[in-house]
Design a protein around this motif. Structure first.
Motif, PDB file in Angstrom:
ATOM      1  N   ARG A  15       0.831  -1.209   0.000  1.00  0.00           N
ATOM      2  CA  ARG A  15       0.000   0.000   0.000  1.00  0.00           C
ATOM      3  C   ARG A  15       0.862   1.254   0.000  1.00  0.00           C
ATOM      4  NH1 ARG A  15      -3.396  -3.299   3.279  1.00  0.00           N
ATOM      5  NH2 ARG A  15      -2.459  -2.540   5.215  1.00  0.00           N
ATOM      6  N   GLN A  16       1.972   1.218   0.726  1.00  0.00           N
ATOM      7  CA  GLN A  16       2.842   2.384   0.743  1.00  0.00           C
ATOM      8  C   GLN A  16       3.535   2.566  -0.609  1.00  0.00           C
ATOM      9  OE1 GLN A  16       2.700   5.126   2.119  1.00  0.00           O
ATOM     10  NE2 GLN A  16       3.548   4.821   4.147  1.00  0.00           N
ATOM     11  N   ARG A  17       3.804   1.466  -1.305  1.00  0.00           N
ATOM     12  CA  ARG A  17       4.354   1.571  -2.660  1.00  0.00           C
ATOM     13  C   ARG A  17       3.350   2.236  -3.599  1.00  0.00           C
ATOM     14  NH1 ARG A  17       8.698  -2.379  -3.720  1.00  0.00           N
ATOM     15  NH2 ARG A  17       9.077  -3.554  -1.805  1.00  0.00           N
ATOM     16  N   VAL A  18       2.059   1.902  -3.429  1.00  0.00           N
ATOM     17  CA  VAL A  18       1.026   2.559  -4.236  1.00  0.00           C
ATOM     18  C   VAL A  18       1.019   4.056  -3.950  1.00  0.00           C
ATOM     19  CG1 VAL A  18      -1.434   2.703  -4.763  1.00  0.00           C
ATOM     20  CG2 VAL A  18      -0.390   0.469  -4.343  1.00  0.00           C
ATOM     21  N   ALA A  19       1.157   4.427  -2.677  1.00  0.00           N
ATOM     22  CA  ALA A  19       1.183   5.844  -2.315  1.00  0.00           C
ATOM     23  C   ALA A  19       2.370   6.554  -2.962  1.00  0.00           C
ATOM     24  CB  ALA A  19       1.252   5.987  -0.796  1.00  0.00           C
ATOM     25  N   ILE A  20       3.514   5.888  -3.026  1.00  0.00           N
ATOM     26  CA  ILE A  20       4.689   6.485  -3.668  1.00  0.00           C
ATOM     27  C   ILE A  20       4.448   6.640  -5.164  1.00  0.00           C
ATOM     28  CG2 ILE A  20       7.131   6.136  -4.215  1.00  0.00           C
ATOM     29  CD1 ILE A  20       7.346   4.699  -1.467  1.00  0.00           C
ATOM     30  N   ALA A  21       3.880   5.584  -5.797  1.00  0.00           N
ATOM     31  CA  ALA A  21       3.570   5.672  -7.228  1.00  0.00           C
ATOM     32  C   ALA A  21       2.615   6.822  -7.507  1.00  0.00           C
ATOM     33  CB  ALA A  21       2.969   4.354  -7.710  1.00  0.00           C
ATOM     34  N   ARG A  22       1.627   6.991  -6.630  1.00  0.00           N
ATOM     35  CA  ARG A  22       0.656   8.077  -6.797  1.00  0.00           C
ATOM     36  C   ARG A  22       1.328   9.443  -6.676  1.00  0.00           C
ATOM     37  NH1 ARG A  22      -4.299   7.933  -2.697  1.00  0.00           N
ATOM     38  NH2 ARG A  22      -2.595   8.570  -1.319  1.00  0.00           N
ATOM     39  N   ALA A  23       2.280   9.559  -5.731  1.00  0.00           N
ATOM     40  CA  ALA A  23       2.998  10.832  -5.567  1.00  0.00           C
ATOM     41  C   ALA A  23       3.881  11.136  -6.774  1.00  0.00           C
ATOM     42  CB  ALA A  23       3.849  10.785  -4.299  1.00  0.00           C
ATOM     43  N   LEU A  24       4.343  10.084  -7.455  1.00  0.00           N
ATOM     44  CA  LEU A  24       5.185  10.280  -8.633  1.00  0.00           C
ATOM     45  C   LEU A  24       4.371  10.511  -9.904  1.00  0.00           C
ATOM     46  CD1 LEU A  24       7.801   7.430  -7.998  1.00  0.00           C
ATOM     47  CD2 LEU A  24       8.199   9.882  -7.753  1.00  0.00           C
ATOM     48  N   ALA A  25       3.043  10.315  -9.821  1.00  0.00           N
ATOM     49  CA  ALA A  25       2.202  10.404 -11.011  1.00  0.00           C
ATOM     50  C   ALA A  25       2.277  11.783 -11.651  1.00  0.00           C
ATOM     51  CB  ALA A  25       0.754  10.058 -10.661  1.00  0.00           C
ATOM     52  N   ALA A  26       2.204  12.810 -10.827  1.00  0.00           N
ATOM     53  CA  ALA A  26       2.386  14.171 -11.339  1.00  0.00           C
ATOM     54  C   ALA A  26       3.873  14.445 -11.373  1.00  0.00           C
ATOM     55  CB  ALA A  26       1.679  15.175 -10.439  1.00  0.00           C
ATOM     56  N   GLU A  27       4.388  14.743 -12.516  1.00  0.00           N
ATOM     57  CA  GLU A  27       5.841  14.858 -12.672  1.00  0.00           C
ATOM     58  C   GLU A  27       6.348  16.197 -12.130  1.00  0.00           C
ATOM     59  OE1 GLU A  27       6.778  13.928 -16.708  1.00  0.00           O
ATOM     60  OE2 GLU A  27       6.563  11.775 -16.347  1.00  0.00           O
ATOM     61  N   ARG A  28       6.123  16.367 -10.840  1.00  0.00           N
ATOM     62  CA  ARG A  28       6.647  17.546 -10.172  1.00  0.00           C
ATOM     63  C   ARG A  28       8.091  17.285  -9.760  1.00  0.00           C
ATOM     64  NH1 ARG A  28       1.477  16.725  -7.572  1.00  0.00           N
ATOM     65  NH2 ARG A  28      -0.089  18.090  -8.545  1.00  0.00           N
ATOM     66  N   PRO A  29       8.913  18.322  -9.715  1.00  0.00           N
ATOM     67  CA  PRO A  29      10.337  18.110  -9.407  1.00  0.00           C
ATOM     68  C   PRO A  29      10.629  17.833  -7.946  1.00  0.00           C
ATOM     69  CG  PRO A  29       9.891  20.450  -9.702  1.00  0.00           C
ATOM     70  CD  PRO A  29       8.626  19.730 -10.060  1.00  0.00           C
ATOM     71  N   LEU A  30       9.610  17.933  -7.066  1.00  0.00           N
ATOM     72  CA  LEU A  30       9.842  17.799  -5.630  1.00  0.00           C
ATOM     73  C   LEU A  30       9.009  16.658  -5.060  1.00  0.00           C
ATOM     74  CD1 LEU A  30      11.100  18.945  -3.020  1.00  0.00           C
ATOM     75  CD2 LEU A  30       9.192  20.563  -2.907  1.00  0.00           C
ATOM     76  N   LEU A  31       9.653  15.800  -4.248  1.00  0.00           N
ATOM     77  CA  LEU A  31       8.985  14.692  -3.581  1.00  0.00           C
ATOM     78  C   LEU A  31       9.210  14.837  -2.084  1.00  0.00           C
ATOM     79  CD1 LEU A  31       7.473  11.976  -3.800  1.00  0.00           C
ATOM     80  CD2 LEU A  31       9.702  10.856  -3.972  1.00  0.00           C
ATOM     81  N   LEU A  32       8.123  14.839  -1.302  1.00  0.00           N
ATOM     82  CA  LEU A  32       8.177  14.998   0.145  1.00  0.00           C
ATOM     83  C   LEU A  32       7.618  13.746   0.806  1.00  0.00           C
ATOM     84  CD1 LEU A  32       6.735  18.640   0.382  1.00  0.00           C
ATOM     85  CD2 LEU A  32       9.129  17.964   0.152  1.00  0.00           C
ATOM     86  N   LEU A  33       8.346  13.209   1.799  1.00  0.00           N
ATOM     87  CA  LEU A  33       7.917  11.991   2.480  1.00  0.00           C
ATOM     88  C   LEU A  33       8.018  12.198   3.986  1.00  0.00           C
ATOM     89  CD1 LEU A  33      10.105  11.025  -0.059  1.00  0.00           C
ATOM     90  CD2 LEU A  33       8.684   8.997   0.270  1.00  0.00           C
ATOM     91  N   ASP A  34       6.874  12.019   4.680  1.00  0.00           N
ATOM     92  CA  ASP A  34       6.806  12.268   6.118  1.00  0.00           C
ATOM     93  C   ASP A  34       6.718  10.943   6.871  1.00  0.00           C
ATOM     94  OD1 ASP A  34       6.562  13.329   8.606  1.00  0.00           O
ATOM     95  OD2 ASP A  34       4.656  14.360   8.256  1.00  0.00           O
ATOM     96  N   GLU A  35       7.867  10.420   7.320  1.00  0.00           N
ATOM     97  CA  GLU A  35       7.968   9.158   8.045  1.00  0.00           C
ATOM     98  C   GLU A  35       7.101   8.064   7.414  1.00  0.00           C
ATOM     99  OE1 GLU A  35       8.581   9.215  12.318  1.00  0.00           O
ATOM    100  OE2 GLU A  35       7.931  11.314  12.337  1.00  0.00           O
TER     101      GLU A  35
END
Length: 266
Positions: free
Chosen positions: A151-171
């Motif tokens: 499920r957390q991998r899905v969340a990461i894939a979803r965050a990468l879906a929009a090709e924004r240059p910044l990725l933020l991860l909170d614990e």
């Protein structure tokens, strides 16, 4: 080990600038200062880890960078502009926050739709995203049919879906078992290297901080200020995670960071 100047300078303009930021919660005589003053300059492509004891303000600082909150004093700029929620960055939280009535495919497709990806391009983009996080063949499964790590991998894939240059991860791995956490650390490290995205990662684990970061900023106990700004010169390419964790340099850096956070929390 690379020099602090080389790591902090980077190869391009600053992706994030935090200038004399102070942030308070509450009103009148009931205010609590969570962060500040803090100054940070993060070059494009850097993997910055915010590290510190609970209550030091690291998640607050991440929310300010994401644009979820505005600082009480000072300014935050992402790519030269004030960050706006939903547009400044892809964000992954401790809880995956998936839509349980949707399949893995549905969750990722929704993110692609909000990112403005054309309908006829979504299948290919979705397949590429799921392959990047190691979830090939799970498209039709519901979120309750997959593990917490998946499920957390899905969340990461979803965050990468929009090709924004910044990725933020909170614990994002705090609630996972040790083996799953290590595997996902390796995935995030690899994805950051492949995409070249500027990444800010919040953790309270010294081992996680050293393994992931090209730079670690340790915050003091609240209100959080910068106690240590440390470049990490460990290999960033295709390396064996287990071998890296067992290296002498890794152990020395982990001990240095752990000592720093204990001193900062004293």
């Amino acid at each position: 080990m690379a020099s602090s100047e080389a790591l902090h300078k980077g190869s391009g303009p600053d992706a994030i600038r935090v200038d004399r930021v102070v942030h308070r919660y509450g009103r009148g005589g009931e205010t609590v200062t969570a962060v500040g003053p803090v100054d940070l300059s993060v070059p494009a492509g850097q993997f910055l880890v915010l590290f510190g004891a609970s209550g030091c303000g690291k998640s607050t600082l991440l929310r300010l960078i994401a644009g979820f909150e505005r600082p009480t004093h000072g300014s935050v700029r992402v790519s030269g502009a004030e960050p706006r929620p939903g547009t400044a960055a892809g964000v992954v939280f401790q809880s995956p926050r998936l839509f349980p009535w949707r399949s893995v495919r549905g969750n990722v497709d929704l993110a692609l739709r909000y990112a403005g990806v054309a309908r006829d391009e979504r299948a290919a983009r979705r397949a590429a995203l799921l392959a990047r996080v190691g979830l090939e063949g799970t498209e039709r499964r519901r979120t309750w049919e997959i593990s917490g790590g998946q499920r957390q991998r899905v969340a990461i894939a979803r965050a990468l879906a929009a090709e924004r240059p910044l990725l933020l991860l909170d614990e994002p791995f705090a609630a996972l078992d040790a083996l799953t956490r290590e595997r996902l650390q390796e995935d995030v490290r690899r994805v950051a290297a492949q995409t070249g995205r500027t990444t800010v990662f919040v953790t309270h684990s010294a081992e996680e901080a050293v393994f992931l970061g090209s730079r670690i900023v340790v915050l003091t106990k609240g209100p959080g200020t910068v106690a240590l700004d440390l470049p990490i010169g460990l290999p960033r390419g295709d390396v064996d995670g287990e071998e890296l964790r067992e290296s002498r340099e890794f152990a020395e850096l982990r001990a240095e960071v752990a000592h720093a956070v204990k001193s900062a929390a004293a």
